[in-house]
Motif scaffolding. Structure first.
Motif, PDB file in Angstrom:
ATOM      1  N   GLU A  14       0.832  -1.209   0.000  1.00 34.26           N
ATOM      2  CA  GLU A  14       0.000   0.000   0.000  1.00 34.26           C
ATOM      3  C   GLU A  14       0.866   1.258   0.000  1.00 34.26           C
ATOM      4  O   GLU A  14       0.513   2.268  -0.618  1.00 34.26           O
ATOM      5  CB  GLU A  14      -0.931   0.002   1.205  1.00 34.26           C
ATOM      6  N   ALA A  15       1.997   1.213   0.708  1.00 32.99           N
ATOM      7  CA  ALA A  15       2.896   2.374   0.734  1.00 32.99           C
ATOM      8  C   ALA A  15       3.465   2.632  -0.657  1.00 32.99           C
ATOM      9  O   ALA A  15       3.582   3.789  -1.094  1.00 32.99           O
ATOM     10  CB  ALA A  15       4.028   2.134   1.728  1.00 32.99           C
ATOM     11  N   ILE A  16       3.820   1.564  -1.367  1.00 32.65           N
ATOM     12  CA  ILE A  16       4.337   1.717  -2.721  1.00 32.65           C
ATOM     13  C   ILE A  16       3.267   2.299  -3.631  1.00 32.65           C
ATOM     14  O   ILE A  16       3.510   3.232  -4.394  1.00 32.65           O
ATOM     15  CB  ILE A  16       4.824   0.362  -3.274  1.00 32.65           C
ATOM     16  N   ARG A  17       2.047   1.760  -3.528  1.00 34.67           N
ATOM     17  CA  ARG A  17       0.965   2.251  -4.390  1.00 34.67           C
ATOM     18  C   ARG A  17       0.674   3.724  -4.120  1.00 34.67           C
ATOM     19  O   ARG A  17       0.485   4.505  -5.062  1.00 34.67           O
ATOM     20  CB  ARG A  17      -0.302   1.422  -4.196  1.00 34.67           C
ATOM     21  N   ALA A  18       0.661   4.102  -2.843  1.00 34.05           N
ATOM     22  CA  ALA A  18       0.399   5.506  -2.499  1.00 34.05           C
ATOM     23  C   ALA A  18       1.497   6.411  -3.041  1.00 34.05           C
ATOM     24  O   ALA A  18       1.225   7.502  -3.563  1.00 34.05           O
ATOM     25  CB  ALA A  18       0.284   5.657  -0.983  1.00 34.05           C
ATOM     26  N   GLY A  19       2.753   5.964  -2.922  1.00 37.94           N
ATOM     27  CA  GLY A  19       3.863   6.764  -3.438  1.00 37.94           C
ATOM     28  C   GLY A  19       3.837   6.884  -4.944  1.00 37.94           C
ATOM     29  O   GLY A  19       4.097   7.965  -5.501  1.00 37.94           O
ATOM     30  N   LEU A  20       3.491   5.800  -5.624  1.00 42.90           N
ATOM     31  CA  LEU A  20       3.417   5.841  -7.088  1.00 42.90           C
ATOM     32  C   LEU A  20       2.279   6.738  -7.559  1.00 42.90           C
ATOM     33  O   LEU A  20       2.388   7.418  -8.581  1.00 42.90           O
ATOM     34  CB  LEU A  20       3.251   4.431  -7.653  1.00 42.90           C
ATOM     35  N   ARG A  21       1.192   6.738  -6.797  1.00 45.10           N
ATOM     36  CA  ARG A  21       0.052   7.589  -7.163  1.00 45.10           C
ATOM     37  C   ARG A  21       0.453   9.061  -7.177  1.00 45.10           C
ATOM     38  O   ARG A  21       0.010   9.830  -8.033  1.00 45.10           O
ATOM     39  CB  ARG A  21      -1.102   7.357  -6.190  1.00 45.10           C
ATOM     40  N   LEU A  22       1.313   9.443  -6.246  1.00 42.92           N
ATOM     41  CA  LEU A  22       1.787  10.833  -6.202  1.00 42.92           C
ATOM     42  C   LEU A  22       2.641  11.171  -7.409  1.00 42.92           C
ATOM     43  O   LEU A  22       2.803  12.345  -7.762  1.00 42.92           O
ATOM     44  CB  LEU A  22       2.596  11.066  -4.919  1.00 42.92           C
ATOM     45  N   GLU A  23       3.193  10.136  -8.059  1.00 38.73           N
ATOM     46  CA  GLU A  23       4.013  10.338  -9.251  1.00 38.73           C
ATOM     47  C   GLU A  23       3.218  10.096 -10.532  1.00 38.73           C
ATOM     48  O   GLU A  23       3.790   9.928 -11.607  1.00 38.73           O
ATOM     49  CB  GLU A  23       5.216   9.385  -9.220  1.00 38.73           C
ATOM     50  N   ALA A  24       1.889  10.039 -10.390  1.00 35.96           N
ATOM     51  CA  ALA A  24       0.979   9.820 -11.526  1.00 35.96           C
ATOM     52  C   ALA A  24       1.216   8.461 -12.171  1.00 35.96           C
ATOM     53  O   ALA A  24       1.093   8.302 -13.396  1.00 35.96           O
ATOM     54  CB  ALA A  24       1.118  10.932 -12.557  1.00 35.96           C
ATOM     55  N   ILE A  25       1.562   7.468 -11.357  1.00 35.38           N
ATOM     56  CA  ILE A  25       1.750   6.105 -11.843  1.00 35.38           C
ATOM     57  C   ILE A  25       0.647   5.241 -11.245  1.00 35.38           C
ATOM     58  O   ILE A  25       0.564   5.085 -10.022  1.00 35.38           O
ATOM     59  CB  ILE A  25       3.131   5.545 -11.449  1.00 35.38           C
ATOM     60  N   ALA A  26      -0.208   4.689 -12.081  1.00 32.99           N
ATOM     61  CA  ALA A  26      -1.289   3.828 -11.607  1.00 32.99           C
ATOM     62  C   ALA A  26      -0.735   2.454 -11.278  1.00 32.99           C
ATOM     63  O   ALA A  26       0.214   1.980 -11.908  1.00 32.99           O
ATOM     64  CB  ALA A  26      -2.373   3.711 -12.673  1.00 32.99           C
ATOM     65  N   SER A  27      -1.337   1.795 -10.284  1.00 36.27           N
ATOM     66  CA  SER A  27      -0.840   0.478  -9.907  1.00 36.27           C
ATOM     67  C   SER A  27      -1.938  -0.375  -9.299  1.00 36.27           C
ATOM     68  O   SER A  27      -2.889   0.139  -8.717  1.00 36.27           O
ATOM     69  CB  SER A  27       0.324   0.599  -8.924  1.00 36.27           C
ATOM     70  N   ASP A  28      -1.802  -1.688  -9.459  1.00 31.24           N
ATOM     71  CA  ASP A  28      -2.664  -2.670  -8.809  1.00 31.24           C
ATOM     72  C   ASP A  28      -1.785  -3.531  -7.922  1.00 31.24           C
ATOM     73  O   ASP A  28      -0.573  -3.662  -8.160  1.00 31.24           O
ATOM     74  CB  ASP A  28      -3.368  -3.554  -9.851  1.00 31.24           C
ATOM     75  N   ILE A  29      -2.395  -4.146  -6.915  1.00 31.19           N
ATOM     76  CA  ILE A  29      -1.645  -4.955  -5.959  1.00 31.19           C
ATOM     77  C   ILE A  29      -2.109  -6.405  -5.995  1.00 31.19           C
ATOM     78  O   ILE A  29      -3.313  -6.681  -6.046  1.00 31.19           O
ATOM     79  CB  ILE A  29      -1.813  -4.410  -4.527  1.00 31.19           C
ATOM     80  N   ALA A  30      -1.146  -7.307  -5.966  1.00 35.90           N
ATOM     81  CA  ALA A  30      -1.429  -8.738  -5.809  1.00 35.90           C
ATOM     82  C   ALA A  30      -0.604  -9.228  -4.631  1.00 35.90           C
ATOM     83  O   ALA A  30       0.615  -9.052  -4.605  1.00 35.90           O
ATOM     84  CB  ALA A  30      -1.059  -9.506  -7.074  1.00 35.90           C
ATOM     85  N   GLY A  31      -1.268  -9.849  -3.650  1.00 31.34           N
ATOM     86  CA  GLY A  31      -0.563 -10.303  -2.469  1.00 31.34           C
ATOM     87  C   GLY A  31      -0.074 -11.726  -2.554  1.00 31.34           C
ATOM     88  O   GLY A  31       0.585 -12.220  -1.632  1.00 31.34           O
ATOM     89  N   ASP A  32      -0.390 -12.416  -3.638  1.00 29.28           N
ATOM     90  CA  ASP A  32       0.072 -13.792  -3.822  1.00 29.28           C
ATOM     91  C   ASP A  32       0.177 -14.095  -5.309  1.00 29.28           C
ATOM     92  O   ASP A  32      -0.306 -13.336  -6.164  1.00 29.28           O
ATOM     93  CB  ASP A  32      -0.885 -14.780  -3.144  1.00 29.28           C
ATOM     94  N   GLY A  33       0.798 -15.222  -5.615  1.00 27.29           N
ATOM     95  CA  GLY A  33       1.046 -15.568  -7.005  1.00 27.29           C
ATOM     96  C   GLY A  33      -0.206 -15.815  -7.822  1.00 27.29           C
ATOM     97  O   GLY A  33      -0.288 -15.424  -8.990  1.00 27.29           O
ATOM     98  N   ASP A  34      -1.204 -16.454  -7.224  1.00 25.07           N
ATOM     99  CA  ASP A  34      -2.432 -16.746  -7.969  1.00 25.07           C
ATOM    100  C   ASP A  34      -3.156 -15.463  -8.369  1.00 25.07           C
ATOM    101  O   ASP A  34      -3.650 -15.335  -9.498  1.00 25.07           O
ATOM    102  CB  ASP A  34      -3.362 -17.628  -7.123  1.00 25.07           C
ATOM    103  N   THR A  35      -3.226 -14.513  -7.440  1.00 17.34           N
ATOM    104  CA  THR A  35      -3.866 -13.228  -7.758  1.00 17.34           C
ATOM    105  C   THR A  35      -3.090 -12.492  -8.839  1.00 17.34           C
ATOM    106  O   THR A  35      -3.678 -11.882  -9.741  1.00 17.34           O
ATOM    107  CB  THR A  35      -3.959 -12.351  -6.500  1.00 17.34           C
TER     108      THR A  35
END
Length: 231
Positions: A14-35
């Protein structure tokens, strides 16, 4: 830029996603390999940030599958392992960059932007002909603005035909370039694939058959017309 973050530590992800959002970089998160594999199958990402040690299929396994898919999507390995041997094995799997934990978010952003510039520089050109728009990088096809879902083999055949720019491509050449070396030279796989491809693209038929010669993109297609036989 759209990034897939594969990281099993929720706070860090979540910290990475929040930081990337400030740089206008969209992101999705997967917490495991299947996701991660599920998200990769449905979405087109510009870069994947992979933690090697995750539940389910490992980051290494995901990297192998990304490379095998031929998508050309850059991979940045994100891990606590900082030994040279660990980095070497990551690069051998197909990683384009490697960042060890802990790290500064700014360094991650700089590395992502560098990978994105390299990706854009190496991106094959989008081809357009007779209302078809084929994007080899994203592996997407549109006809008259309508998205057309194709199988991997159908896309490979269409890509070869589109590159010929209306020229005739023999069935033998299609078999040689779109199938592997173990393909039976007497198989009817090419004819079956072309027939299915025509149906996916819809009328008016855009792939013409040149009897006894091969196939070509018809730059002036007529409804119900296949340029010869139905093979």
């Amino acid at each position: 830029m759209r990034v897939l973050i594969v990281e099993d530590e929720p706070f860090l992800a979540e910290a990475i996603r929040a930081g990337l959002r400030l740089e206008a970089i969209a992101s999705d998160i997967a917490g495991d390999g299947d996701t991660a594999l599920e998200l990769l199958s449905f979405n087109a990402y510009d870069i994947a940030v992979l933690d090697r040690d995750i539940p389910g299929p490992s980051g290494d396994e995901i990297a192998k599958r990304v490379v095998a898919s031929g998508s050309g999507m850059p991979i940045l390995m994100l891990t606590a392992a900082d030994r040279l041997d660990d980095k070497a094995s990551g690069f051998e799997l197909g990683a384009d960059d490697y960042l060890t934990k802990p790290f500064e978010l700014r360094e991650l952003v700089l590395r992502l932007r560098a990978l994105d510039r390299r990706r854009a520089h190496n991106r094959p050109p989008v081809r357009e002909i007779a209302g078809l728009r084929l994007d080899p990088f994203r592996r997407e096809v549109y006809r008259d603005g309508r998205y057309v879902a194709l199988t991997r083999k159908q896309f490979a055949v269409l890509e070869i035909l589109v590159a010929a720019e209306g020229g005739v491509v023999s069935a033998e050449e299609l078999l040689e370039r779109a199938w592997d070396e173990n393909a039976d030279p007497f198989t009817n796989a090419v004819r079956i694939t072309v027939s299915a491809l025509r149906k996916r693209l819809g009328e008016p038929w855009i792939i013409a058959t040149v009897p006894g010669v091969g196939y070509r993109i018809d730059t002036q297609p007529e409804a119900g017309h296949e340029g010869g036989d139905r093979g």
